[in-house]
Design a protein around this motif. Structure first.
Motif, PDB file in Angstrom:
ATOM      1  N   ARG A   1      39.428  50.685  48.033  1.00 45.99           N
ATOM      2  CA  ARG A   1      39.677  49.460  47.287  1.00 45.99           C
ATOM      3  C   ARG A   1      39.490  48.109  48.213  1.00 45.99           C
ATOM      4  NH1 ARG A   1      45.675  50.053  45.356  1.00 45.99           N
ATOM      5  NH2 ARG A   1      45.639  51.376  47.470  1.00 45.99           N
TER       6      ARG A   1
ATOM      7  N   VAL B   1      38.776  43.732  47.785  1.00 47.99           N
ATOM      8  CA  VAL B   1      38.663  42.513  46.968  1.00 47.99           C
ATOM      9  C   VAL B   1      37.889  41.176  47.443  1.00 47.99           C
ATOM     10  CG1 VAL B   1      40.392  43.077  45.328  1.00 47.99           C
ATOM     11  CG2 VAL B   1      41.042  41.796  47.232  1.00 47.99           C
TER      12      VAL B   1
ATOM     13  N   ARG C   1      46.867  41.481  45.857  1.00 48.48           N
ATOM     14  CA  ARG C   1      46.813  42.122  44.319  1.00 48.48           C
ATOM     15  C   ARG C   1      45.459  42.920  44.208  1.00 48.48           C
ATOM     16  NH1 ARG C   1      44.995  40.617  38.984  1.00 48.48           N
ATOM     17  NH2 ARG C   1      46.614  41.025  37.314  1.00 48.48           N
ATOM     18  N   MET C   2      45.871  44.250  44.041  1.00 53.19           N
ATOM     19  CA  MET C   2      44.753  45.059  43.871  1.00 53.19           C
ATOM     20  C   MET C   2      45.096  46.343  42.707  1.00 53.19           C
ATOM     21  SD  MET C   2      43.410  46.194  47.661  1.00 53.19           S
ATOM     22  CE  MET C   2      42.453  45.315  48.638  1.00 53.19           C
ATOM     23  N   LYS C   3      43.961  46.715  42.096  1.00 51.84           N
ATOM     24  CA  LYS C   3      44.172  47.828  41.014  1.00 51.84           C
ATOM     25  C   LYS C   3      44.620  49.323  41.607  1.00 51.84           C
ATOM     26  CE  LYS C   3      41.715  49.179  36.931  1.00 51.84           C
ATOM     27  NZ  LYS C   3      40.450  49.211  36.120  1.00 51.84           N
ATOM     28  N   ALA C   4      45.567  49.782  41.044  1.00 55.17           N
ATOM     29  CA  ALA C   4      45.996  51.205  41.472  1.00 55.17           C
ATOM     30  C   ALA C   4      45.282  52.252  40.712  1.00 55.17           C
ATOM     31  CB  ALA C   4      47.649  51.323  41.718  1.00 55.17           C
TER      32      ALA C   4
ATOM     33  N   ASP D   1      46.758  54.044  38.573  1.00 60.72           N
ATOM     34  CA  ASP D   1      47.219  54.121  37.211  1.00 60.72           C
ATOM     35  C   ASP D   1      46.656  52.828  36.289  1.00 60.72           C
ATOM     36  OD1 ASP D   1      48.367  51.731  38.203  1.00 60.72           O
ATOM     37  OD2 ASP D   1      50.543  52.587  37.894  1.00 60.72           O
ATOM     38  N   GLY D   2      45.611  52.101  36.964  1.00 65.92           N
ATOM     39  CA  GLY D   2      44.970  51.067  36.300  1.00 65.92           C
ATOM     40  C   GLY D   2      45.807  49.763  36.146  1.00 65.92           C
ATOM     41  N   LYS D   3      46.868  49.638  36.955  1.00 62.95           N
ATOM     42  CA  LYS D   3      47.635  48.590  36.804  1.00 62.95           C
ATOM     43  C   LYS D   3      47.402  47.866  38.098  1.00 62.95           C
ATOM     44  CE  LYS D   3      51.241  50.199  33.785  1.00 62.95           C
ATOM     45  NZ  LYS D   3      52.634  50.437  33.740  1.00 62.95           N
ATOM     46  N   TYR D   4      47.830  46.598  38.294  1.00 64.01           N
ATOM     47  CA  TYR D   4      47.590  45.617  39.514  1.00 64.01           C
ATOM     48  C   TYR D   4      48.948  45.657  40.318  1.00 64.01           C
ATOM     49  CZ  TYR D   4      42.758  44.557  38.266  1.00 64.01           C
ATOM     50  OH  TYR D   4      41.427  44.611  37.826  1.00 64.01           O
ATOM     51  N   TYR D   5      48.863  45.806  41.620  1.00 66.40           N
ATOM     52  CA  TYR D   5      50.008  45.868  42.460  1.00 66.40           C
ATOM     53  C   TYR D   5      49.676  44.831  43.741  1.00 66.40           C
ATOM     54  CZ  TYR D   5      51.715  49.653  39.625  1.00 66.40           C
ATOM     55  OH  TYR D   5      52.099  50.463  38.460  1.00 66.40           O
TER      56      TYR D   5
ATOM     57  N   THR E   1      49.448  44.739  47.316  1.00 64.27           N
ATOM     58  CA  THR E   1      48.989  46.125  48.158  1.00 64.27           C
ATOM     59  C   THR E   1      48.555  45.315  49.746  1.00 64.27           C
ATOM     60  OG1 THR E   1      48.157  47.180  46.522  1.00 64.27           O
ATOM     61  CG2 THR E   1      47.515  47.776  48.511  1.00 64.27           C
TER      62      THR E   1
END
Length: 287
Positions: free
Chosen positions: A16, A18, A69-72, A74-78, A80
């Protein structure tokens, strides 16, 4: 191994990452890279043990790996822990893994080359020429680019002479100069060409490079004559220097009947010489 090839390596294993527009940097998920280079089932646990081994890395961890902020999965952003390529290189140094060895060897090679270049600066230009040729640039373009590098160095030396010290001030003056002749700031110019981390000048046509070089050379000459005091007075000089190149651009475009500002970037039309050689070898083998 270039920075771009390392990024491609990470992308190939679904790391991942960004792009930070403000910082003009890629940020990579540290846990993903640790997992790839160690095959650990629990990268968080591995990182904790790694930090216990490396006190210096632990001390700088918050600076090297800011929450991003990155996509996990499960499709949600956390938020990281993520680091720039420079930060990732520092982390790799603390990973005792066979998978990390090729990157460590590359870093050692780059470090050795950098020391050689400091001893003999001419090597920097020689290596740059060789790299550009491998990427497929023409000798004419390379000559223009080498001139532009020397001109840029002369301009930044002049800016330092008149009191420009801050990195942000150099960037602002460059934006003023670039917009004066091209109609766009460097950020807008990169967006126009679809660039992110790539160097803008490396993605200019030979004409674009020549006009940018004219703008920077003119700015330096005007600065030496006017002797501005500091940042504020240098703004007008940068604008006027860019205006000299704008006049040349207008004359050329009038003759051509078209704009010389191109949306194309190097990857749109260059095929690395190494790739060409491999393709030719493959074709000859198949015959």
């Amino acid at each position: 191994m270039s920075n771009e090839s390392i990024i491609q390596l990470f992308e190939g294993v679904n790391i991942r990452m960004v792009w930070d527009e403000k910082e003009q940097e890629y940020y990579f998920a540290v846990a993903d890279i640790v997992q790839v280079l160690t095959d650990t089932a629990n990268p968080r646990d591995y990182i904790k043990k790694m930090l216990k081994r490396d006190e210096e890395l632990k001390f700088r961890w918050g600076t090297i790996c800011p929450p991003t902020r990155m996509k996990a999965a499960d499709g949600k952003y956390y938020k990281t822990q993520a680091a720039t390529l420079e930060g990732i290189f520092r982390i790799i140094q603390s990973i005792p893994s066979k998978k990390a060895e090729p990157l460590k060897q590359w870093l050692a090679e780059v470090g050795s080359q950098r020391v050689d270049q400091m001893i003999d600066p001419e090597q920097t230009f020689q290596m740059a020429v060789a790299d550009y040729r491998r990427q497929g640039y023409s000798d004419q373009w390379i000559n223009e680019r080498m001139k532009s590098i020397m001109t840029r160095k002369a301009l930044t030396d002049e800016w330092e002479r008149v009191g420009i010290k801050e990195k942000q001030e150099f960037a602002i003056l460059t934006n003023i100069l670039t917009k004066a002749w091209s109609g766009m700031t460097t950020g807008q110019y990169k967006a126009f060409k679809g660039l992110t981390k790539e160097n803008l000048r490396d993605n200019m046509t030979s004409v674009e490079v020549a006009l940018n070089t004219l703008a920077e050379a003119s700015t330096r000459e005007l600065s030496q004559q006017r002797n501005p005091k500091g940042f504020e007075q240098s703004k007008q000089t940068a604008k006027d220097g860019g205006g000299v190149a704008k006049a040349a651009r207008d004359q050329l475009e009038k003759q051509l009947g078209r704009s010389i500002i191109s949306p194309a970037k190097a990857s749109d039309y260059l095929q690395p010489i190494e790739d060409v050689e491999v393709k030719e070898l493959t074709e000859s083998t198949e015959k």
